[in-house]
Design an enzyme around this catalytic site. Structure first.
Site, PDB file in Angstrom:
ATOM      1  N   ASP A 161       0.403  -0.970  -0.097  1.00 22.01           N
ATOM      2  CA  ASP A 161      -0.101  -0.015   0.260  1.00 22.01           C
ATOM      3  C   ASP A 161       1.084   1.352  -0.297  1.00 22.01           C
ATOM      4  OD1 ASP A 161      -2.150  -1.601   0.409  1.00 22.01           O
ATOM      5  OD2 ASP A 161      -1.385  -2.052   2.436  1.00 22.01           O
ATOM      6  N   HIS A 189      -4.465  -3.243   5.560  1.00 21.38           N
ATOM      7  CA  HIS A 189      -4.084  -4.112   4.704  1.00 21.38           C
ATOM      8  C   HIS A 189      -5.507  -3.729   4.081  1.00 21.38           C
ATOM      9  CE1 HIS A 189      -2.827  -5.331   0.841  1.00 21.38           C
ATOM     10  NE2 HIS A 189      -3.637  -6.137   1.213  1.00 21.38           N
TER      11      HIS A 189
HETATM   12  P1  NAD Z   1      -1.432 -18.507  -4.067  1.00 24.30           P
HETATM   13  O1  NAD Z   1      -3.314 -18.889  -3.938  1.00 24.30           O
HETATM   14  O2  NAD Z   1      -0.897 -18.695  -4.801  1.00 24.30           O
HETATM   15  O3  NAD Z   1      -0.657 -18.764  -3.234  1.00 24.30           O
HETATM   16  C1  NAD Z   1      -0.962 -19.569  -1.524  1.00 24.30           C
HETATM   17  C2  NAD Z   1       0.021 -20.842  -1.422  1.00 24.30           C
HETATM   18  O4  NAD Z   1      -0.563 -21.092  -0.201  1.00 24.30           O
HETATM   19  C3  NAD Z   1      -1.097 -21.628  -1.817  1.00 24.30           C
HETATM   20  O5  NAD Z   1      -0.153 -22.827  -2.762  1.00 24.30           O
HETATM   21  C4  NAD Z   1      -1.683 -23.073  -0.464  1.00 24.30           C
HETATM   22  O6  NAD Z   1      -1.835 -24.044  -1.040  1.00 24.30           O
HETATM   23  C5  NAD Z   1      -0.968 -22.603   0.485  1.00 24.30           C
HETATM   24  N1  NAD Z   1      -1.254 -22.943   1.803  1.00 24.30           N
HETATM   25  C6  NAD Z   1      -2.543 -22.587   2.260  1.00 24.30           C
HETATM   26  N2  NAD Z   1      -2.464 -22.396   3.039  1.00 24.30           N
HETATM   27  C7  NAD Z   1      -1.589 -23.363   4.100  1.00 24.30           C
HETATM   28  C8  NAD Z   1      -0.943 -23.332   4.525  1.00 24.30           C
HETATM   29  N3  NAD Z   1      -1.589 -23.354   5.784  1.00 24.30           N
HETATM   30  N4  NAD Z   1       0.768 -23.790   5.421  1.00 24.30           N
HETATM   31  C9  NAD Z   1       1.084 -23.429   4.254  1.00 24.30           C
HETATM   32  N5  NAD Z   1       0.824 -23.060   3.162  1.00 24.30           N
HETATM   33  C10 NAD Z   1      -0.631 -22.541   2.345  1.00 24.30           C
HETATM   34  O7  NAD Z   1      -1.899 -16.750  -3.688  1.00 24.30           O
HETATM   35  P2  NAD Z   1      -1.150 -15.782  -3.491  1.00 24.30           P
HETATM   36  O8  NAD Z   1      -1.338 -14.994  -4.840  1.00 24.30           O
HETATM   37  O9  NAD Z   1       0.870 -16.319  -3.615  1.00 24.30           O
HETATM   38  O10 NAD Z   1      -1.181 -15.289  -2.293  1.00 24.30           O
HETATM   39  C11 NAD Z   1      -1.421 -15.297  -1.119  1.00 24.30           C
HETATM   40  C12 NAD Z   1      -1.599 -14.665   0.294  1.00 24.30           C
HETATM   41  O11 NAD Z   1      -1.403 -13.062  -0.364  1.00 24.30           O
HETATM   42  C13 NAD Z   1      -3.315 -14.126   0.133  1.00 24.30           C
HETATM   43  O12 NAD Z   1      -4.102 -14.670   1.423  1.00 24.30           O
HETATM   44  C14 NAD Z   1      -3.284 -13.101  -0.344  1.00 24.30           C
HETATM   45  O13 NAD Z   1      -5.217 -12.575  -0.043  1.00 24.30           O
HETATM   46  C15 NAD Z   1      -2.398 -12.481   0.302  1.00 24.30           C
HETATM   47  N6  NAD Z   1      -1.643 -10.966  -0.265  1.00 24.30           N
HETATM   48  C16 NAD Z   1      -1.693 -10.377  -0.030  1.00 24.30           C
HETATM   49  C17 NAD Z   1      -1.154  -8.761  -0.180  1.00 24.30           C
HETATM   50  C18 NAD Z   1      -1.159  -7.680   0.859  1.00 24.30           C
HETATM   51  O14 NAD Z   1      -0.600  -6.893   0.824  1.00 24.30           O
HETATM   52  N7  NAD Z   1      -0.920  -7.999   2.572  1.00 24.30           N
HETATM   53  C19 NAD Z   1      -0.765  -9.008  -1.283  1.00 24.30           C
HETATM   54  C20 NAD Z   1      -1.502  -9.688  -2.021  1.00 24.30           C
HETATM   55  C21 NAD Z   1      -1.344 -10.732  -1.708  1.00 24.30           C
HETATM   56  C1  LMR Z   2      -3.516  -6.472  -2.700  1.00 25.87           C
HETATM   57  O1  LMR Z   2      -3.843  -5.775  -2.096  1.00 25.87           O
HETATM   58  O2  LMR Z   2      -2.997  -6.848  -3.592  1.00 25.87           O
HETATM   59  C2  LMR Z   2      -4.809  -8.563  -2.383  1.00 25.87           C
HETATM   60  O3  LMR Z   2      -4.301  -7.970  -0.676  1.00 25.87           O
HETATM   61  C3  LMR Z   2      -5.442  -8.381  -2.958  1.00 25.87           C
HETATM   62  C4  LMR Z   2      -6.321  -9.689  -2.358  1.00 25.87           C
HETATM   63  O4  LMR Z   2      -7.468  -8.926  -1.792  1.00 25.87           O
HETATM   64  O5  LMR Z   2      -5.595 -10.812  -2.433  1.00 25.87           O
END
Ligand code: NAD
Ligand code: LMR
Length: 328
Positions: A161, A189
């Site tokens: 952000d 977030h």
């Molecule tokens: P993704 O679905 O591609 O990958 C997530 C992985 O985590 C999967 O491979 C899944 O098997 C694994 N997983 C699920 N539960 C688990 C556990 N208990 N232990 C270990 N591994 C586990 O998702 P992604 O695109 O890599 O995103 C991951 C997370 O990050 C999501 O929650 C998404 O919303 C979040 N995210 C946060 C931000 C931020 O700014 N904070 C930004 C983007 C995404």
């Molecule tokens: C982001 O800010 O890109 C993600 O947290 C959005 C989402 O909901 O996975």
């Protein structure tokens, strides 16, 4: 050469993991003189473990000089063993028909287990960054589930952000993104976050004065930054991954190696300042030095900012109340 440090990454076979692990192994997170041992966690399902093996094969094939070892596991007690850094990326994504409260409950279970495992087996100085959503509340749950670790070791990712806000300001002012200082994002977030450029400067001049357009702030800047995650999902059909991994690298890099007085945003447990109740995992401006972050204190909070900061706080308090029964 330094002794290797142990870096645990959960969700290692996911989208963000794929953008993150190679950069950690190449030294972009902890420095080009810091060897790392990657300890990767994935869910126990065959497909996820096979994908993790593939990622490990690719890591091998990069022949990174700084990659001193690798562990792949489905057991948090193995992945977090002696970890110096833990990037908790894996989380349960929102499925069809799932409410935000359902998402909270599912993730609360994951982060209770992982917080407990960190408590039991990680280094006592482990630096934890929670990326998996809802990131602030997941970090709060992990912190509460690890009573033997200092609460300050747990942080949530607001850096994406923060970076999004910097980029919007650079584009609006026509200045170099690297020239913008003292920017922050308060709170959760989520779209309720409050990106605040009242203190931001470029070469000592006020960005607020430069822009001089409160209407743009309220009706363009804040919604653009707040809803950027949703806009990316809409455009890509998938949530942000490379930019999220980049923000995680920035967060950990700065926490470990310092910011030279520069402000960055981190979600950290509140100490009660700025009217945020103690313990709430809230985005605030910090500086980092010697492996520690320090909250920027004493900023003036005007009426509009107070309203925005309380709005995002109330969402966090609701999330906290929604998982309280799992933490007692
Ligand atoms: P993704 O679905 O591609 O990958 C997530 C992985 O985590 C999967 O491979 C899944 O098997 C694994 N997983 C699920 N539960 C688990 C556990 N208990 N232990 C270990 N591994 C586990 O998702 P992604 O695109 O890599 O995103 C991951 C997370 O990050 C999501 O929650 C998404 O919303 C979040 N995210 C946060 C931000 C931020 O700014 N904070 C930004 C983007 C995404
Ligand atoms: C982001 O800010 O890109 C993600 O947290 C959005 C989402 O909901 O996975």
């Amino acid at each position: 050469m330094k002794q290797p440090v142990r870096v645990a990454v959960t969700g290692a076979a996911g989208q963000i993991g794929y953008s993150l692990l190679f950069r950690i192994a190449s030294g972009e997170m902890l420095g080009k003189d810091q060897p790392v041992i990657l300890q990767m966690l994935e869910v126990p399902f065959e497909k996820a473990q096979a994908a993790l093996k593939g990622v490990m094969m690719e890591l091998d094939d990069c022949a990174f000089p700084l990659l001193a070892g690798m562990v792949g596991s489905d057991d948090p007690n193995v992945a977090f063993k002696d970890a110096d850094y833990a990037l908790l990326v894996g989380a349960r994504p929102r499925g069809p028909g799932m409410e935000r409260s359902d998402l909270l409950q599912e993730n609360a279970k994951i982060f209770t287990v992982q917080g407990k495992a960190l408590n039991d087996v990680a280094s006592r100085n482990v630096k934890v960054l929670v990326v998996g959503n809802p990131a602030n509340t997941n970090a709060y749950i992990a912190m509460k589930s690890a009573p033997d670790l200092p609460a300050k070791n747990f942080t949530a990712m607001l850096r994406l952000d923060h970076n999004r806000a910097l980029s919007q300001l650079a584009s609006k002012t026509g200045k170099d993104v690297a020239a913008i200082e003292t920017m922050t994002v308060w709170g959760n977030h989520s779209p309720t976050m409050y990106a605040d450029y009242r203190f931001a400067t470029i070469a000592g001049a006020s960005v607020k004065d430069m822009i001089n357009d409160e209407d743009w702030n309220r009706n363009v800047f804040l919604p653009t930054v707040g809803k950027r995650g949703g806009a990316i999902i809409e455009a890509r059909g998938l949530s942000s991954a490379a930019s999220a991994a980049n923000a995680a690298i920035d967060h950990m890099h700065d926490w470990a190696l310092g910011t030279n007085g520069k402000w960055v945003t981190m979600g950290i447990p509140s100490d009660g300042s700025y009217g945020i109740p103690e313990g709430v995992m809230y985005g605030v401006p910090v500086t980092c030095a010697n492996g520690e972050y320090t909250r920027v204190e004493g900023l003036e909070i005007d009426a509009f900012s107070r309203e925005r900061m309380d709005f995002t706080l109330n969402e966090l308090l609701e999330e906290r109340d929604g998982v309280a029964h799992l933490l007692s």
